[in-house]
Scaffold this motif. Sequence first.
Motif, PDB file in Angstrom:
ATOM      1  N   VAL A   4       9.054 -22.528 -73.189  1.00 54.36           N
ATOM      2  CA  VAL A   4       7.909 -23.164 -72.537  1.00 54.36           C
ATOM      3  C   VAL A   4       8.401 -24.422 -71.829  1.00 54.36           C
ATOM      4  O   VAL A   4       9.442 -24.970 -72.181  1.00 54.36           O
ATOM      5  N   ARG A   5       7.620 -24.870 -70.870  1.00 51.72           N
ATOM      6  CA  ARG A   5       7.956 -26.100 -70.158  1.00 51.72           C
ATOM      7  C   ARG A   5       7.354 -27.298 -70.885  1.00 51.72           C
ATOM      8  O   ARG A   5       6.166 -27.328 -71.184  1.00 51.72           O
ATOM      9  N   VAL A   6       8.205 -28.268 -71.174  1.00 55.23           N
ATOM     10  CA  VAL A   6       7.770 -29.541 -71.742  1.00 55.23           C
ATOM     11  C   VAL A   6       8.368 -30.628 -70.865  1.00 55.23           C
ATOM     12  O   VAL A   6       9.592 -30.748 -70.773  1.00 55.23           O
ATOM     13  N   ASN A   7       7.487 -31.372 -70.203  1.00 56.14           N
ATOM     14  CA  ASN A   7       7.928 -32.417 -69.286  1.00 56.14           C
ATOM     15  C   ASN A   7       8.946 -31.858 -68.272  1.00 56.14           C
ATOM     16  O   ASN A   7       9.973 -32.466 -68.010  1.00 56.14           O
ATOM     17  N   TYR A   8       8.655 -30.662 -67.775  1.00 58.39           N
ATOM     18  CA  TYR A   8       9.439 -29.960 -66.755  1.00 58.39           C
ATOM     19  C   TYR A   8      10.844 -29.567 -67.213  1.00 58.39           C
ATOM     20  O   TYR A   8      11.722 -29.336 -66.393  1.00 58.39           O
ATOM     21  N   LYS A   9      11.034 -29.472 -68.518  1.00 53.86           N
ATOM     22  CA  LYS A   9      12.301 -28.981 -69.085  1.00 53.86           C
ATOM     23  C   LYS A   9      11.974 -27.858 -70.053  1.00 53.86           C
ATOM     24  O   LYS A   9      10.899 -27.823 -70.641  1.00 53.86           O
ATOM     25  N   TRP A  10      12.912 -26.940 -70.246  1.00 48.87           N
ATOM     26  CA  TRP A  10      12.690 -25.834 -71.171  1.00 48.87           C
ATOM     27  C   TRP A  10      12.760 -26.306 -72.614  1.00 48.87           C
ATOM     28  O   TRP A  10      13.673 -27.037 -72.990  1.00 48.87           O
ATOM     29  N   ASN A  11      11.783 -25.893 -73.391  1.00 48.75           N
ATOM     30  CA  ASN A  11      11.781 -26.044 -74.842  1.00 48.75           C
ATOM     31  C   ASN A  11      11.497 -24.657 -75.408  1.00 48.75           C
ATOM     32  O   ASN A  11      11.169 -23.738 -74.659  1.00 48.75           O
ATOM     33  N   TYR A  12      11.585 -24.514 -76.709  1.00 53.48           N
ATOM     34  CA  TYR A  12      11.511 -23.186 -77.313  1.00 53.48           C
ATOM     35  C   TYR A  12      10.498 -23.130 -78.441  1.00 53.48           C
ATOM     36  O   TYR A  12      10.254 -24.120 -79.127  1.00 53.48           O
ATOM     37  N   ILE A  13       9.936 -21.945 -78.624  1.00 51.98           N
ATOM     38  CA  ILE A  13       8.995 -21.684 -79.707  1.00 51.98           C
ATOM     39  C   ILE A  13       9.490 -20.465 -80.465  1.00 51.98           C
ATOM     40  O   ILE A  13       9.861 -19.454 -79.867  1.00 51.98           O
ATOM     41  N   CYS A  14       9.487 -20.573 -81.781  1.00 52.69           N
ATOM     42  CA  CYS A  14       9.827 -19.454 -82.654  1.00 52.69           C
ATOM     43  C   CYS A  14       8.572 -19.072 -83.427  1.00 52.69           C
ATOM     44  O   CYS A  14       7.924 -19.931 -84.023  1.00 52.69           O
ATOM     45  N   LEU A  15       8.221 -17.790 -83.386  1.00 58.00           N
ATOM     46  CA  LEU A  15       7.077 -17.277 -84.142  1.00 58.00           C
ATOM     47  C   LEU A  15       7.561 -16.230 -85.123  1.00 58.00           C
ATOM     48  O   LEU A  15       8.383 -15.380 -84.769  1.00 58.00           O
ATOM     49  N   LEU A  16       7.057 -16.275 -86.343  1.00 56.38           N
ATOM     50  CA  LEU A  16       7.318 -15.242 -87.348  1.00 56.38           C
ATOM     51  C   LEU A  16       6.026 -14.462 -87.533  1.00 56.38           C
ATOM     52  O   LEU A  16       4.996 -15.043 -87.879  1.00 56.38           O
ATOM     53  N   VAL A  17       6.079 -13.169 -87.281  1.00 57.72           N
ATOM     54  CA  VAL A  17       4.892 -12.318 -87.273  1.00 57.72           C
ATOM     55  C   VAL A  17       4.939 -11.343 -88.446  1.00 57.72           C
ATOM     56  O   VAL A  17       5.944 -10.670 -88.661  1.00 57.72           O
ATOM     57  N   LEU A  37      15.674 -24.096 -85.425  1.00 56.36           N
ATOM     58  CA  LEU A  37      14.324 -23.754 -84.994  1.00 56.36           C
ATOM     59  C   LEU A  37      13.771 -22.599 -85.828  1.00 56.36           C
ATOM     60  O   LEU A  37      12.616 -22.620 -86.246  1.00 56.36           O
ATOM     61  N   VAL A  38      14.608 -21.605 -86.112  1.00 60.54           N
ATOM     62  CA  VAL A  38      14.203 -20.477 -86.954  1.00 60.54           C
ATOM     63  C   VAL A  38      13.964 -20.959 -88.383  1.00 60.54           C
ATOM     64  O   VAL A  38      12.975 -20.593 -89.013  1.00 60.54           O
ATOM     65  N   PHE A  39      14.863 -21.790 -88.893  1.00 63.10           N
ATOM     66  CA  PHE A  39      14.714 -22.358 -90.234  1.00 63.10           C
ATOM     67  C   PHE A  39      13.392 -23.126 -90.340  1.00 63.10           C
ATOM     68  O   PHE A  39      12.653 -22.986 -91.323  1.00 63.10           O
ATOM     69  N   ASP A  40      13.080 -23.922 -89.316  1.00 68.26           N
ATOM     70  CA  ASP A  40      11.826 -24.688 -89.315  1.00 68.26           C
ATOM     71  C   ASP A  40      10.615 -23.763 -89.326  1.00 68.26           C
ATOM     72  O   ASP A  40       9.593 -24.079 -89.942  1.00 68.26           O
ATOM     73  N   ALA A  41      10.705 -22.613 -88.652  1.00 70.08           N
ATOM     74  CA  ALA A  41       9.600 -21.645 -88.674  1.00 70.08           C
ATOM     75  C   ALA A  41       9.426 -21.087 -90.086  1.00 70.08           C
ATOM     76  O   ALA A  41       8.298 -20.960 -90.570  1.00 70.08           O
ATOM     77  N   PHE A  42      10.525 -20.766 -90.757  1.00 62.18           N
ATOM     78  CA  PHE A  42      10.433 -20.296 -92.144  1.00 62.18           C
ATOM     79  C   PHE A  42       9.809 -21.368 -93.042  1.00 62.18           C
ATOM     80  O   PHE A  42       9.067 -21.049 -93.964  1.00 62.18           O
TER      81      PHE A  42
END
Length: 149
Positions: A4-17, A37-42
């Motif tokens: 996703v764009r955050v302040n016109y820079k790429w950032n990331y989202i991890c979802l566990l479904v 990022l994956v660890f934080d999602a867990f």
Amino acid sequence: MTYVRVNYKWNYICLLVDLFNREIIGYSAGVHKNAELVFDAFATVHTDLNRIQMFHPDRGSEFNNQVIDEVLDVFHISRSLSLKGCSYGNAVAESTFKIFKSEFVLGRNFESLAKLKLELADYINWFNNFRIHSSFGYLSPKEFKASKL
């Protein structure tokens, strides 16, 4: 994982479904697409991680490394990697990301990572508790799960 764009820079989202009811059980957002990022999602999962039997990620290095190996080992979670180049191996996650991108991400530029995290938490609450799914008889993921317990 998606970007996703955050302040016109790429950032990331991890979802566990959760494959059972398509509930988003864990999530995180950050500047780097990595194991942290994956660890934080867990770490956001509110159910007993010992009850999770299988982790079915794609073949990205952020999912297949020592940090994630240790999480999976501690909670006795098996890993099942998709076949290389096969998008059907992770179809539920891909479908969830398609919905997520069209409803939450499309055309947006978040002003800060903090703002993204706040809005992400709200979206996931709505997705899990209020967004109906035709495949569940027009129930939300949480309603569907409650009806089966």
